[in-house]
Design an enzyme around this catalytic site. Structure first.
Site, PDB file in Angstrom:
ATOM      1  N   ASP A  13      -1.228 -22.493 -40.205  1.00  0.00           N
ATOM      2  CA  ASP A  13      -0.282 -21.680 -39.442  1.00  0.00           C
ATOM      3  C   ASP A  13       0.969 -21.322 -40.230  1.00  0.00           C
ATOM      4  OD1 ASP A  13      -2.039 -21.849 -37.270  1.00  0.00           O
ATOM      5  OD2 ASP A  13      -1.133 -23.740 -36.622  1.00  0.00           O
ATOM      6  N   LYS A  16      -0.606 -17.018 -42.941  1.00  0.00           N
ATOM      7  CA  LYS A  16      -1.602 -16.469 -43.877  1.00  0.00           C
ATOM      8  C   LYS A  16      -2.073 -15.086 -43.439  1.00  0.00           C
ATOM      9  CE  LYS A  16      -4.115 -20.092 -43.085  1.00  0.00           C
ATOM     10  NZ  LYS A  16      -3.185 -20.951 -42.337  1.00  0.00           N
ATOM     11  N   GLY A  40      -6.522 -19.366 -36.412  1.00  0.00           N
ATOM     12  CA  GLY A  40      -5.870 -18.377 -35.557  1.00  0.00           C
ATOM     13  C   GLY A  40      -4.851 -17.672 -36.415  1.00  0.00           C
ATOM     14  N   HIS A  41      -5.141 -16.434 -36.800  1.00  0.00           N
ATOM     15  CA  HIS A  41      -4.256 -15.691 -37.694  1.00  0.00           C
ATOM     16  C   HIS A  41      -3.641 -14.527 -36.933  1.00  0.00           C
ATOM     17  CE1 HIS A  41      -6.818 -17.232 -41.335  1.00  0.00           C
ATOM     18  NE2 HIS A  41      -6.213 -18.185 -40.676  1.00  0.00           N
ATOM     19  N   GLN A 223      -6.877 -22.615 -42.214  1.00  0.00           N
ATOM     20  CA  GLN A 223      -6.258 -23.956 -42.221  1.00  0.00           C
ATOM     21  C   GLN A 223      -5.257 -24.101 -43.382  1.00  0.00           C
ATOM     22  OE1 GLN A 223      -9.994 -23.799 -41.798  1.00  0.00           O
ATOM     23  NE2 GLN A 223      -9.222 -23.289 -39.793  1.00  0.00           N
TER      24      GLN A 223
HETATM   25  P1  GDP Z   1      -1.810 -18.381 -39.969  1.00  0.00           P
HETATM   26  O1  GDP Z   1      -2.765 -19.212 -39.194  1.00  0.00           O
HETATM   27  O2  GDP Z   1      -1.397 -19.006 -41.252  1.00  0.00           O
HETATM   28  O3  GDP Z   1      -2.252 -16.957 -40.148  1.00  0.00           O
HETATM   29  O4  GDP Z   1      -0.470 -18.334 -39.093  1.00  0.00           O
HETATM   30  P2  GDP Z   1      -0.368 -18.077 -37.505  1.00  0.00           P
HETATM   31  O5  GDP Z   1      -0.625 -16.638 -37.240  1.00  0.00           O
HETATM   32  O6  GDP Z   1      -1.165 -19.083 -36.761  1.00  0.00           O
HETATM   33  O7  GDP Z   1       1.140 -18.461 -37.256  1.00  0.00           O
HETATM   34  C1  GDP Z   1       2.185 -17.815 -37.921  1.00  0.00           C
HETATM   35  C2  GDP Z   1       3.074 -17.104 -36.877  1.00  0.00           C
HETATM   36  O8  GDP Z   1       4.285 -16.723 -37.506  1.00  0.00           O
HETATM   37  C3  GDP Z   1       2.496 -15.838 -36.317  1.00  0.00           C
HETATM   38  O9  GDP Z   1       2.923 -15.696 -34.997  1.00  0.00           O
HETATM   39  C4  GDP Z   1       3.114 -14.737 -37.191  1.00  0.00           C
HETATM   40  O10 GDP Z   1       3.224 -13.492 -36.521  1.00  0.00           O
HETATM   41  C5  GDP Z   1       4.459 -15.322 -37.444  1.00  0.00           C
HETATM   42  N1  GDP Z   1       5.081 -14.972 -38.716  1.00  0.00           N
HETATM   43  C6  GDP Z   1       4.495 -14.826 -39.942  1.00  0.00           C
HETATM   44  N2  GDP Z   1       5.443 -14.625 -40.888  1.00  0.00           N
HETATM   45  C7  GDP Z   1       6.639 -14.655 -40.258  1.00  0.00           C
HETATM   46  C8  GDP Z   1       8.004 -14.549 -40.690  1.00  0.00           C
HETATM   47  O11 GDP Z   1       8.301 -14.412 -41.870  1.00  0.00           O
HETATM   48  N3  GDP Z   1       8.965 -14.661 -39.727  1.00  0.00           N
HETATM   49  C9  GDP Z   1       8.677 -14.851 -38.403  1.00  0.00           C
HETATM   50  N4  GDP Z   1       9.685 -14.953 -37.525  1.00  0.00           N
HETATM   51  N5  GDP Z   1       7.412 -14.955 -37.967  1.00  0.00           N
HETATM   52  C10 GDP Z   1       6.410 -14.871 -38.875  1.00  0.00           C
HETATM   53  P1  IMO Z   2      -5.149 -21.645 -39.249  1.00  0.00           P
HETATM   54  O1  IMO Z   2      -6.133 -20.932 -40.125  1.00  0.00           O
HETATM   55  C1  IMO Z   2      -3.603 -25.419 -37.746  1.00  0.00           C
HETATM   56  C2  IMO Z   2      -6.530 -28.618 -37.106  1.00  0.00           C
HETATM   57  C3  IMO Z   2      -6.819 -29.042 -35.672  1.00  0.00           C
HETATM   58  C4  IMO Z   2      -7.139 -30.513 -35.888  1.00  0.00           C
HETATM   59  C5  IMO Z   2      -7.901 -30.512 -37.221  1.00  0.00           C
HETATM   60  C6  IMO Z   2      -9.420 -30.527 -37.080  1.00  0.00           C
HETATM   61  O2  IMO Z   2      -4.703 -20.861 -38.069  1.00  0.00           O
HETATM   62  O3  IMO Z   2      -4.005 -22.152 -40.074  1.00  0.00           O
HETATM   63  P2  IMO Z   2     -11.191 -28.693 -36.407  1.00  0.00           P
HETATM   64  O4  IMO Z   2     -11.387 -27.957 -35.105  1.00  0.00           O
HETATM   65  O5  IMO Z   2     -10.975 -27.819 -37.578  1.00  0.00           O
HETATM   66  O6  IMO Z   2     -12.265 -29.719 -36.640  1.00  0.00           O
HETATM   67  O7  IMO Z   2      -9.845 -29.546 -36.165  1.00  0.00           O
HETATM   68  O8  IMO Z   2      -7.487 -29.315 -37.886  1.00  0.00           O
HETATM   69  N1  IMO Z   2      -6.719 -27.180 -37.364  1.00  0.00           N
HETATM   70  C7  IMO Z   2      -5.707 -26.323 -37.543  1.00  0.00           C
HETATM   71  N2  IMO Z   2      -4.364 -26.512 -37.474  1.00  0.00           N
HETATM   72  N3  IMO Z   2      -4.108 -24.216 -38.087  1.00  0.00           N
HETATM   73  C8  IMO Z   2      -5.441 -24.029 -38.186  1.00  0.00           C
HETATM   74  O9  IMO Z   2      -5.974 -22.875 -38.643  1.00  0.00           O
HETATM   75  C9  IMO Z   2      -6.312 -25.090 -37.870  1.00  0.00           C
HETATM   76  N4  IMO Z   2      -7.654 -25.238 -37.844  1.00  0.00           N
HETATM   77  C10 IMO Z   2      -7.887 -26.518 -37.556  1.00  0.00           C
HETATM   78  O10 IMO Z   2      -5.705 -28.872 -34.842  1.00  0.00           O
HETATM   79  O11 IMO Z   2      -5.949 -31.239 -36.072  1.00  0.00           O
HETATM   80 MG    MG Z   3      -2.980 -20.105 -37.333  1.00  0.00          MG
END
Ligand code: GDP
Ligand code: IMO
Ligand code: MG
Length: 427
Positions: A13, A16, A40-41, A223
């Protein structure tokens, strides 16, 4: 050439999805190489917000070919609902390619994931419940089902029967659940075969040919480094290799082809699920990071655990991934703090430790050693260059860069595509 890997430097999170999407315009292929719909991206394009789980973030860039590599685990029902959702919003998904060697998350893998977690009780991992671990376990146990098996009914039936032999014993005798009928599973899986067919390809060949043709290929990790099955905080990890080496095995591309490895690094730290987290905050600062940063899981809706930036983790990510650059995200979230603590080392059993301890017992006992850096109060979301940032924000970025061991080549100051400061070009 060139091939780039973009991966999470912390516990996932990090942003990415946004970073991948940003590079999408200059990239020919975006490849997911591990994980599945546990990811979850979030990608924000103009006033549109997309949540992608299985599809590579490059799917939102029309010129780009999205690829699901052999190292990914695919739940076909999730794939189709994601494709349908994007189709309804006018996104063309017809260029998608899926490796025939990718493993399928079957309904029984999802059941086993949920039942195992329930059985572990207090010791649970806090998985996303998407069947990820059991599917990779089947792969390693050589009883997995691959996408290509959908095109040979007799083989598919034999494999599902073999997989269920042991699982049904477990489900009925240990977990007190009903047995799963192989015939029903086969029937369900076969309903996906025709619709999947046009996407299924020899992705290893296609990607290597593309690299020979000087096309740009971006490998998008799911991840993060500390969730890696080998290099993460085992057993509180996911069941694949998000670290850079995973891009090679998960896509069938040799390490000699990879020229750049970009670590996505949040300006503070978050984690979802169970496991050690030295800089975790349980006070109003943690609550404020969660609120301002919108730190709620895209996949499971769980609140993310929040804490200050941990330079020990960042250094470790540089080491195990061979990072060439960092993309620092969410700097804007830190606006408004008078002072920002940064963890520069740990104290473990009275000793100062600069590197991540390889012993998980030690890591569980690690207490952060903080240095306080001066904060800033100016809005930074409109900053376009490094010089546009307030002096203290510049100093914060420079301090993180010095501690983390690789140059920070881009800075996120908001969720949108254009809310990014580019310092060094990635391609
Ligand atoms: P990922 O799993 O690595 O793709 O990240 P997620 O999408 O799960 O979580 C990142 C969150 O931060 C998302 O809601 C993005 O829209 C948000 N985000 C990404 N870059 C930035 C940033 O530079 N500033 C802010 N405020 N939000 C960001
Ligand atoms: P993105 O790509 C954050 C965590 C779960 C749990 C552990 C194992 O959005 O960064 P799993 O279902 O993979 O066997 O769960 O890994 N986990 C994540 N945490 N971001 C993710 O993906 C994750 N995918 C799995 O919460 O602790
Ligand atoms: Mg994510």
């Amino acid at each position: 050439m060139p091939a780039l890997v973009l991966l999470g430097a912390q516990w996932g999170d990090e942003g990415k999805g946004k970073a991948t999407d940003l590079l999408g315009g200059s990239v020919d292929y975006v490849v997911r190489y591990q994980g599945g719909n546990n990811a979850g991206h979030t990608v924000v394009v103009g006033d549109q917000k997309y949540a992608l789980h299985l599809l590579p973030s490059g799917i939102l860039t029309p010129e780009c070919t999205p690829v699901i590599g052999n190292g990914v685990v695919v739940d076909p029902s999730v794939l189709f609902s994601e494709l349908n959702g994007l189709g309804e919003r006018g996104v063309d998904t017809s260029k998608l390619l899926i490796s025939g060697n990718a493993h399928i998350i079957t309904p029984y893998n999802v059941t086993v994931d949920k039942v195992t977690e329930r059985f572990l009780g207090k010791r649970k991992i806090g998985t996303t419940g998407r069947g990820i671990g059991p599917t990779y376990a089947d792969k390693i146990n050589r009883v997995g089902i691959r996408i290509q098996d959908l095109y040979d009914e007799s083989i598919l039936t034999q494999k599902v029967e073999a997989a269920l032999d042991v699982k049904n014993q477990l489900l009925t005798k240990l977990y007190n659940r009903r047995a799963i009928e192989a015939g029903q599973v086969v029937e369900e899986l076969l309903t996906y075969a025709d619709r999947l067919k046009p996407y299924v390809a020899d992705t290893t060949l296609i990607l290597n040919d593309a690299l020979d043709d000087d096309k740009v290929v971006l490998f998008e990790g799911g991840q993060g480094t500390l969730l890696d099955i080998d290099h993460g905080t085992y057993p509180f990890v996911t069941s694949s290799n998000p670290t850079a080496g995973g891009a090679c095995t998960g896509a069938g591309v040799g390490p000699t082809k990879i020229s750049r490895v970009i670590g996505i690094l949040k300006a503070y730290t978050t984690r979802v699920g169970a496991g050690p987290f030295p800089t975790e905050l349980f006070d109003e600062d943690g609550e404020a990071l969660r609120r301002i940063g919108g730190e709620r899981g895209v996949t499971t809706g769980r609140d993310r655990r929040c804490g200050w930036f941990d330079a020990v983790i960042a250094r470790y990510a540089t080491r195990v991934n061979g990072l060439t650059d960092f993309f620092l995200t969410k700097l804007d979230v830190l606006t408004g703090w008078e002072e920002i603590p940064v963890c520069v080392a740990y104290e473990i059993d009275g000793k100062r430790v600069e590197e991540l301890p390889y012993s998980q017992t030690d890591f569980h006992h690690a207490k952060p050693v903080y240095e306080n850096l001066p904060g800033w109060s100016e809005d930074i979301t409109k900053a376009k260059t490094f010089e546009d940032l307030p002096k203290n924000a510049q100093a914060y970025v420079k301090a993180l860069e010095d501690m983390s061991g690789a140059p920070i080549s881009a800075i996120g100051v908001g969720p949108g595509r254009d809310e990014t400061i580019e310092i060094n070009s990635f391609i």
